[in-house]
Design an enzyme around this catalytic site. Structure first.
Site, PDB file in Angstrom:
ATOM      1  N   GLU A 173       1.023  -5.183   0.088  1.00 18.05           N
ATOM      2  CA  GLU A 173       1.260  -6.095   1.215  1.00 18.05           C
ATOM      3  C   GLU A 173       1.531  -7.426   0.704  1.00 18.05           C
ATOM      4  O   GLU A 173       0.981  -8.755   0.703  1.00 18.05           O
ATOM      5  CB  GLU A 173      -0.060  -6.472   2.114  1.00 18.05           C
ATOM      6  CG  GLU A 173      -0.495  -5.226   2.872  1.00 18.05           C
ATOM      7  CD  GLU A 173      -1.625  -5.484   3.841  1.00 18.05           C
ATOM      8  OE1 GLU A 173      -2.167  -6.583   3.881  1.00 18.05           O
ATOM      9  OE2 GLU A 173      -1.812  -4.464   4.583  1.00 18.05           O
ATOM     10  N   GLU A 292      -1.633   2.630   5.391  1.00 22.16           N
ATOM     11  CA  GLU A 292      -3.079   1.924   5.922  1.00 22.16           C
ATOM     12  C   GLU A 292      -2.746   2.083   7.528  1.00 22.16           C
ATOM     13  O   GLU A 292      -2.136   1.390   7.948  1.00 22.16           O
ATOM     14  CB  GLU A 292      -3.053   0.560   5.396  1.00 22.16           C
ATOM     15  CG  GLU A 292      -3.541   0.574   4.007  1.00 22.16           C
ATOM     16  CD  GLU A 292      -3.819  -1.018   3.808  1.00 22.16           C
ATOM     17  OE1 GLU A 292      -4.627  -1.813   4.620  1.00 22.16           O
ATOM     18  OE2 GLU A 292      -3.734  -1.220   2.444  1.00 22.16           O
TER      19      GLU A 292
HETATM   20  O1  AHR Z   1      -7.792  -1.938   4.215  1.00 24.20           O
HETATM   21  C1  AHR Z   1      -8.216  -3.159   4.096  1.00 24.20           C
HETATM   22  C2  AHR Z   1      -7.249  -4.267   3.987  1.00 24.20           C
HETATM   23  O2  AHR Z   1      -6.189  -4.229   4.888  1.00 24.20           O
HETATM   24  C3  AHR Z   1      -6.395  -3.806   2.611  1.00 24.20           C
HETATM   25  O3  AHR Z   1      -7.038  -4.220   1.405  1.00 24.20           O
HETATM   26  C4  AHR Z   1      -5.175  -4.411   2.673  1.00 24.20           C
HETATM   27  O4  AHR Z   1      -4.033  -3.995   2.145  1.00 24.20           O
HETATM   28  C5  AHR Z   1      -5.020  -4.629   4.311  1.00 24.20           C
HETATM   29  O5  AHR Z   1      -4.815  -5.869   4.496  1.00 24.20           O
END
Ligand code: AHR
Length: 504
Positions: A173, A292
């Site tokens: 990110e 994610e």
């Molecule tokens: O999964 C939780 C968080 O969400 C992770 O660390 C990040 O990559 C995202 O913002």
């Protein structure tokens, strides 16, 4: 009863489902590692401190790949802190989550845990505070057979055989201002290209994932992907997508339709990848790593309090969303969205695996149990392997605050190598059962093996330490064949798996 229909044909194939779309994510965050997969003092701990009860649940999910060690955590992490004798590893402040990381569970422990859990590691490198040198060193440490400084250090630390990690994420990110050492697209694209280039020089067999946008609502979404890929198109293999949804306004119809946004996000990123392909006159395509995804909102308020109360604490109970029945329905629809985009989504990781926005929950020193979302994930992973088929669904539609023309019946179909056909289906209708006509004429003789169904009268029902089985799947009403058409009953607000076997 309302009516809907699905037309399937064995030759209408979207693509082979890459099993890695059923991947998961383990971050050094909260109790995902400490108190989750690893708890040496737990009665169920094995000789390495891994919880056997958690391992058993992980194996049930059959997760082919596990992303690690972050997440936001990785952007301030020195991988070298996590190797060597445990008592010499430094405890460090983690500026991503304002906690303290002891490094007691490190690189070798993760690789060993993966072997036991039957999952392949997908390792994220730090492109926040670190750069090219740390990137090439870690690949040498992990994948080089021996005879060099870093590979010999791995051997000295107890692992004669290389880890052979095939999948690497180039940071996390990096478009987000919350990220440690956040970068502009140009800055990130350049460093991703240079780090990725030397990583592949060390081991040309690896695959690389570049960071796409943190979510589709980022103001830079689109431009970020264009600029990043403009810099690193030839070096990387995948671009990442992240997306979490929440029912913050208690609007179940809109919440259940969120998977339509996920689909739109995927199709937009595919278009961007292909536009750069065209611009650069390349033959190679960039595929997608949705590394994610999940529901995330229940724990937000509580986390603010915990962080204030115990800044720099260890393994705090952060991001511990307790999932309810409607969350499981959306997770089912998100899984089907991944399956329907199997031609371009090759990797996906539910975030995360244990305790932290996770399908598995534990108590420190106590039990481990399956949250509601565990079940659709387990079914999709277990029965959703093979070819993703184009399902032509005709369903009544609804409009809600956030979306228009939402089909009440959301479905996907998978053709197994053994000729089996599995139909996954969510009924988003809060009042009506559906009679679902499925055209299966092209598959020859099929028999219904099983109709698995999950429904609860209370959309807010959940599983807890006191009641592990409040929400769980059971047997669905099934249906009947008439010629090659099968008519199934799909109850109101339900997750369904219809498993057809080819009759010999
Ligand atoms: O999964 C939780 C968080 O969400 C992770 O660390 C990040 O990559 C995202 O913002």
């Amino acid at each position: 009863m309302n009516r809907a229909s699905i037309i399937l044909d064995k030759d209408y194939v979207i693509g082979e489902i890459d099993p890695r779309i059923y991947g998961a994510f383990v971050e050094h965050l909260g109790r995902c590692v400490y108190g989750g997969i690893y708890e040496p003092d737990h009665p169920e701990a094995d000789e390495e401190g891994f919880r056997r009860d958690v391992m058993e649940l992980v194996r049930k999910l059959d997760v082919p790949v596990t992303r690690y060690p972050g997440g936001n955590f990785v952007s301030g992490f020195n991988w070298e802190d996590s190797i060597g004798p445990k008592n010499q590893r430094p405890a460090k402040l983690d500026l991503a989550w304002f906690t303290t990381e002891t490094n007691e569970f490190g690189f070798h422990e993760f690789v060993s845990w993966c072997q036991k859990a039957k999952t392949d590691p997908m390792y994220s490198i730090n492109l926040g505070t670190r750069g090219v040198e740390a990137a090439m060193n870690i690949v040498e440490y992990a994948n080089h057979k021996g005879g060099s400084y870093w590979s010999d250090l791995r051997i000295k630390n107890g692992s004669k055989d290389p880890f052979n990690i095939k999948l690497w994420c180039l940071g996390n990110e990096m478009d987000g201002p919350w990220q440690i050492a956040h970068k502009t697209a140009q800055e990130y694209g350049r460093i991703a290209n240079e780090a990725g280039k030397v990583m592949k020089w060390v081991d040309p067999s690896i695959e690389l994932v570049a960071c796409g946008s943190s979510n589709s609502e980022m103001p830079t979404f689109g431009d970020w992907e264009l600029e990043v890929l403009n810099e690193c198109y030839d070096t990387v293999d995948y671009i990442s997508l992240h997306r979490y949804y929440g029912n913050r306004t208690n609007d179940t119809p809109s919440f259940l339709a969120s998977s339509m946004d996920m689909d739109d996000f995927i199709k937009t990123v595919v278009a961007i990848c292909d536009s750069i392909k065209g611009k650069k006159h390349r033959k190679k395509s960039i595929n997608l790593s949705f590394d994610e995804w999940n529901v995330w909102y229940h724990s937000n308020e509580q986390d603010e309090k915990i962080k204030k109360l115990d800044k720099w604490g260890r393994a705090l109970p952060l991001l511990e969303d307790v999932y309810n029945f409607e969350d499981a329905l959306l997770v089912g629809s998100m899984l089907m969205t991944l399956q329907r985009n199997a031609d371009r989504v090759k990797i996906a990781c539910i975030a995360q695996l244990v305790n932290v926005i996770a399908p598995i929950m534990t108590e420190n020193g106590g039990a481990a149990w399956a949250q509601t979302i565990f079940y659709p994930f387990m079914h999709a992973s277990k029965y959703g392997r093979g070819k993703s088929l184009q399902a032509i669904v005709t369903s009544p539609l609804y409009d809600c605050k956030e979306y228009t023309d939402v089909p009440y019946i959301d479905a996907s179909a998978v053709l197994g190598d053994d000729g089996s056909v599995t139909i996954f289906c969510v009924n988003r209708d809060m009042e009506e059962d559906y009679s679902l006509d499925i055209d299966l004429r092209s598959f020859g003789d099929l028999v219904l093996d099983e109709h698995i169904m999950m429904h609860h009268d209370d959309v807010k029902a959940y599983n807890s330490a006191d009641n592990h089985n409040n929400v769980k799947p059971g047997k669905g009403p099934g249906g009947a064949f008439e010629g090659g058409n099968f008519t199934a009953v799909i109850p109101t607000l339900s997750w369904n798996v219809l498993r057809f076997r080819a009759e010999k």
